[in-house]
Write a protein that holds these residues in place. Structure first.
Motif, PDB file in Angstrom:
ATOM      1  N   LEU A  72      -4.165   7.319   1.560  1.00 37.07           N
ATOM      2  CA  LEU A  72      -4.709   6.356   0.607  1.00 37.07           C
ATOM      3  C   LEU A  72      -5.440   7.021  -0.553  1.00 37.07           C
ATOM      4  O   LEU A  72      -5.483   6.484  -1.662  1.00 37.07           O
ATOM      5  CB  LEU A  72      -5.641   5.371   1.331  1.00 37.07           C
ATOM      6  CG  LEU A  72      -5.612   3.956   0.784  1.00 37.07           C
ATOM      7  CD1 LEU A  72      -4.221   3.392   0.799  1.00 37.07           C
ATOM      8  CD2 LEU A  72      -6.519   3.042   1.587  1.00 37.07           C
ATOM      9  N   TRP A  91       3.797   5.612  -5.618  1.00 35.49           N
ATOM     10  CA  TRP A  91       3.654   5.605  -7.080  1.00 35.49           C
ATOM     11  C   TRP A  91       2.617   6.646  -7.492  1.00 35.49           C
ATOM     12  O   TRP A  91       2.834   7.428  -8.420  1.00 35.49           O
ATOM     13  CB  TRP A  91       3.259   4.202  -7.568  1.00 35.49           C
ATOM     14  CG  TRP A  91       3.003   4.174  -9.036  1.00 35.49           C
ATOM     15  CD1 TRP A  91       3.926   4.353 -10.037  1.00 35.49           C
ATOM     16  CD2 TRP A  91       1.753   3.988  -9.690  1.00 35.49           C
ATOM     17  NE1 TRP A  91       3.317   4.288 -11.255  1.00 35.49           N
ATOM     18  CE2 TRP A  91       1.994   4.063 -11.078  1.00 35.49           C
ATOM     19  CE3 TRP A  91       0.452   3.756  -9.230  1.00 35.49           C
ATOM     20  CZ2 TRP A  91       0.970   3.912 -12.015  1.00 35.49           C
ATOM     21  CZ3 TRP A  91      -0.556   3.595 -10.163  1.00 35.49           C
ATOM     22  CH2 TRP A  91      -0.295   3.677 -11.531  1.00 35.49           C
ATOM     23  N   ASN A  92       1.510   6.636  -6.788  1.00 33.62           N
ATOM     24  CA  ASN A  92       0.399   7.542  -7.061  1.00 33.62           C
ATOM     25  C   ASN A  92       0.814   9.005  -6.891  1.00 33.62           C
ATOM     26  O   ASN A  92       0.634   9.837  -7.794  1.00 33.62           O
ATOM     27  CB  ASN A  92      -0.742   7.175  -6.093  1.00 33.62           C
ATOM     28  CG  ASN A  92      -2.043   7.817  -6.471  1.00 33.62           C
ATOM     29  OD1 ASN A  92      -2.119   8.545  -7.457  1.00 33.62           O
ATOM     30  ND2 ASN A  92      -3.071   7.569  -5.690  1.00 33.62           N
ATOM     31  N   PRO A 152      -5.918   9.909  -3.479  1.00 36.20           N
ATOM     32  CA  PRO A 152      -5.038  10.771  -4.277  1.00 36.20           C
ATOM     33  C   PRO A 152      -5.170  12.205  -3.785  1.00 36.20           C
ATOM     34  O   PRO A 152      -6.203  12.617  -3.263  1.00 36.20           O
ATOM     35  CB  PRO A 152      -5.575  10.622  -5.696  1.00 36.20           C
ATOM     36  CG  PRO A 152      -6.966  10.118  -5.537  1.00 36.20           C
ATOM     37  CD  PRO A 152      -6.996   9.336  -4.268  1.00 36.20           C
ATOM     38  N   ILE A 177       0.839  -1.202   0.000  1.00 33.82           N
ATOM     39  CA  ILE A 177       0.000   0.000   0.000  1.00 33.82           C
ATOM     40  C   ILE A 177       0.876   1.255   0.000  1.00 33.82           C
ATOM     41  O   ILE A 177       0.630   2.202  -0.745  1.00 33.82           O
ATOM     42  CB  ILE A 177      -0.963  -0.016   1.214  1.00 33.82           C
ATOM     43  CG1 ILE A 177      -2.015  -1.112   1.008  1.00 33.82           C
ATOM     44  CG2 ILE A 177      -1.621   1.345   1.415  1.00 33.82           C
ATOM     45  CD1 ILE A 177      -2.890  -1.370   2.217  1.00 33.82           C
ATOM     46  N   GLY A 219       2.258   1.749  -3.360  1.00 32.92           N
ATOM     47  CA  GLY A 219       1.169   2.232  -4.214  1.00 32.92           C
ATOM     48  C   GLY A 219       0.933   3.724  -4.012  1.00 32.92           C
ATOM     49  O   GLY A 219       0.742   4.475  -4.977  1.00 32.92           O
ATOM     50  N   ILE A 220       0.978   4.156  -2.751  1.00 36.85           N
ATOM     51  CA  ILE A 220       0.809   5.583  -2.438  1.00 36.85           C
ATOM     52  C   ILE A 220       1.933   6.397  -3.075  1.00 36.85           C
ATOM     53  O   ILE A 220       1.696   7.435  -3.686  1.00 36.85           O
ATOM     54  CB  ILE A 220       0.789   5.796  -0.908  1.00 36.85           C
ATOM     55  CG1 ILE A 220      -0.494   5.218  -0.311  1.00 36.85           C
ATOM     56  CG2 ILE A 220       0.927   7.270  -0.564  1.00 36.85           C
ATOM     57  CD1 ILE A 220      -0.463   5.069   1.198  1.00 36.85           C
TER      58      ILE A 220
END
Lengths: 194, 194, 194, 194
Positions: free
Chosen positions: A179, A57-58, A181, A51, A54-55
């Motif tokens: 979490l 990357w986002n 964007p 996670i 992912g954060i």
């Protein structure tokens, strides 16, 4: 240098880091469900780090979407961030394999803290390059969420020695905080497109 | 052949090499901070190689930004470079795990030297293809920094047997020398855009 | 489906295969040069497979440069090729670690043969899709080099049991045969651009 | 956010997952053909998972080809799918190394089921974003194949305890069901292009 190649390289490194972590889920020799039980903390720490990556990357994507130019300084600030992220598989495995022991939990938080600092430096390097009136400068603003995260990571490290569960809880809390964007940059981009 | 696919493939290989090195940081079974102590030289050699690969990625990008066409020779010169870079995880781990012993330090330098020679060959192959009056030929010029690096790597290999610290110091010195993006090519590109 | 995403995915898989092979170069515990001696055959088989994967990447690129459309059949023919290439790290390590023993050398050849057949199927699937008068059909022609390779791999498998050196010699010979980019397709592309 | 970067990142993760699985084919020390025999079930489960990942890559591509915009929800639905796919190497190896034992086969099916649910969620998130009259909504339609797969995975998990061969047979059957690219979306795209 265009941002596209820097983004592609960062995506590649992030994709590999995220996937390499799964190699720490060592295949058990037994075939009973109980053989998976010792893997549970490893799996949970994998989920948490998945996670977090992912954060990153986002947010990384949002950051460079609003960036026009890449300087040498930005390039190295980005590699510096990737360096700390590349240590995630190590700290994730160490924390996971020891079921939330104090020292591994603190070191996990230390690498989270360093990655957050590296992200902050990258943000500042981009703003310095684009100018204080740029899209990105307005979008990032005072970056309250980033600063809160830094404080919480910083607090979690000594608290891991009081109880690793407090540190673990803080890591989960910060992940939940991020979490979604970042609405600030999205709002700015929408303004521009109007 | 366009340079974009060659760049994308090289980026992929570099991203994997850089991330695979971290697998050599073997997760310790103990949970004390002292369990990380034997990992310190491994981590330091990882940092050094990470910086070197960052430098190669950076210079590689600058090189191909000023390249128009890819011939069969350039393609294989590029694969030759990737081959030597792919040995970095091995030499990094061997040097790191033995705390700067003589032979591993010398072999680390040997692979650095071969990668530098491969980069030089690639540079020459591109210049031969683009012509002596091309943007890239003028940008690279006499490539003094490249030649100094070759000499220092070459010197470091025997000096590793006098003291591995001298060799290690030279590797760090060359890395610092290259840490900045090459101003020559950037200057040339700016001239062209004027 | 555009060829670009298929090429990008194939490049990714090839980049990972080529880099994963290096993990079989296990870091020795001793620090003498002699500690590297048992790694020599592993390194040599790595070099051979690296060159083969470079050849496949190169030819794959030429093939899709002359391809306009991707059908479902082409997509699966491509995945079929990637499957056999993904076994290279395994056969390379098995052959390398046993210093050219008969059975590992034969199995290495078998996977080379299957990859060559898979490439041939991919070529035919593209030609069937593009039409017999297409650029790619004319460029590939009778594909004499491809057929010779198939015969030589096929011969090498039983010959490995006579002497692994004969098989190994044939693998090196075929690699040399392909080392240059395919002039047929390049010539066709030039014709078109005239 | 454009779909291109999300596709590139997903491709990267899928390429790494597909290639990392092959690392479970541990190189044997013996050089006889019989040394490969215990690897046969590992190889077969590798083939099955390779095909599944190929199917996911293929369907994922078709899905995003018909997608115009990426929201935060879609992004996390996609990461959720990648998470379950990243567990394939683990379940594949566990099932393969134990020659179709009951529990590993059931767990393999469980991860297949979760990936299918994650794909379904991703599909719905995209349709919710694009609107019920969008190209993608019409193309996906009632997604009968997706629902049949869910039911079969769900059935396979308890049936693995009756006989792992029934579960294995169901996994192969679902793979065959999906092996062809989805004609629905292709048909819709053709309609649009008319």
């Amino acid at each position: 240098m265009k941002t596209s190649r820097l983004e592609a390289f960062s995506d590649g490194v992030l994709a590999i880091i995220i996937t390499i972590m799964v190699l720490e889920l060592k295949v058990p020799h037994a075939v009973e469900l109980s053989a998976l039980k010792p893997l549970l903390p490893v799996l949970l720490s994998y989920v948490l780090s998945f996670i977090y990556l992912g954060i990153y990357w986002n947010n990384h994507h949002h950051l460079f979407q609003a960036t026009e130019q890449v300087s040498g300084g930005i390039l190295w600030a980005n590699l510096h961030l990737l360096f700390w992220l590349s240590l995630f598989p190590f700290t994730t495995a160490w924390m996971g394999e020891n079921g939330l022991a104090a020292m591994p939990s603190a070191v996990y938080g230390f690498v989270l803290l360093m990655a957050a600092i590296a992200y902050y430096i990258l943000e500042r390097a981009i703003i310095a390059n684009e100018g204080r009136d740029s899209l990105i400068a307005q979008a990032v603003g005072r970056d309250r969420k980033g600063k809160i995260s830094l404080v919480l990571y910083f607090a979690a490290i000594p608290l891991a020695f009081v109880s690793p569960w407090i540190a673990g809880g803080l890591y989960v809390f910060v992940a939940l905080l991020w979490l979604m964007p970042d609405p600030r940059i999205e709002r700015q981009l929408e303004h521009r497109n109007e």
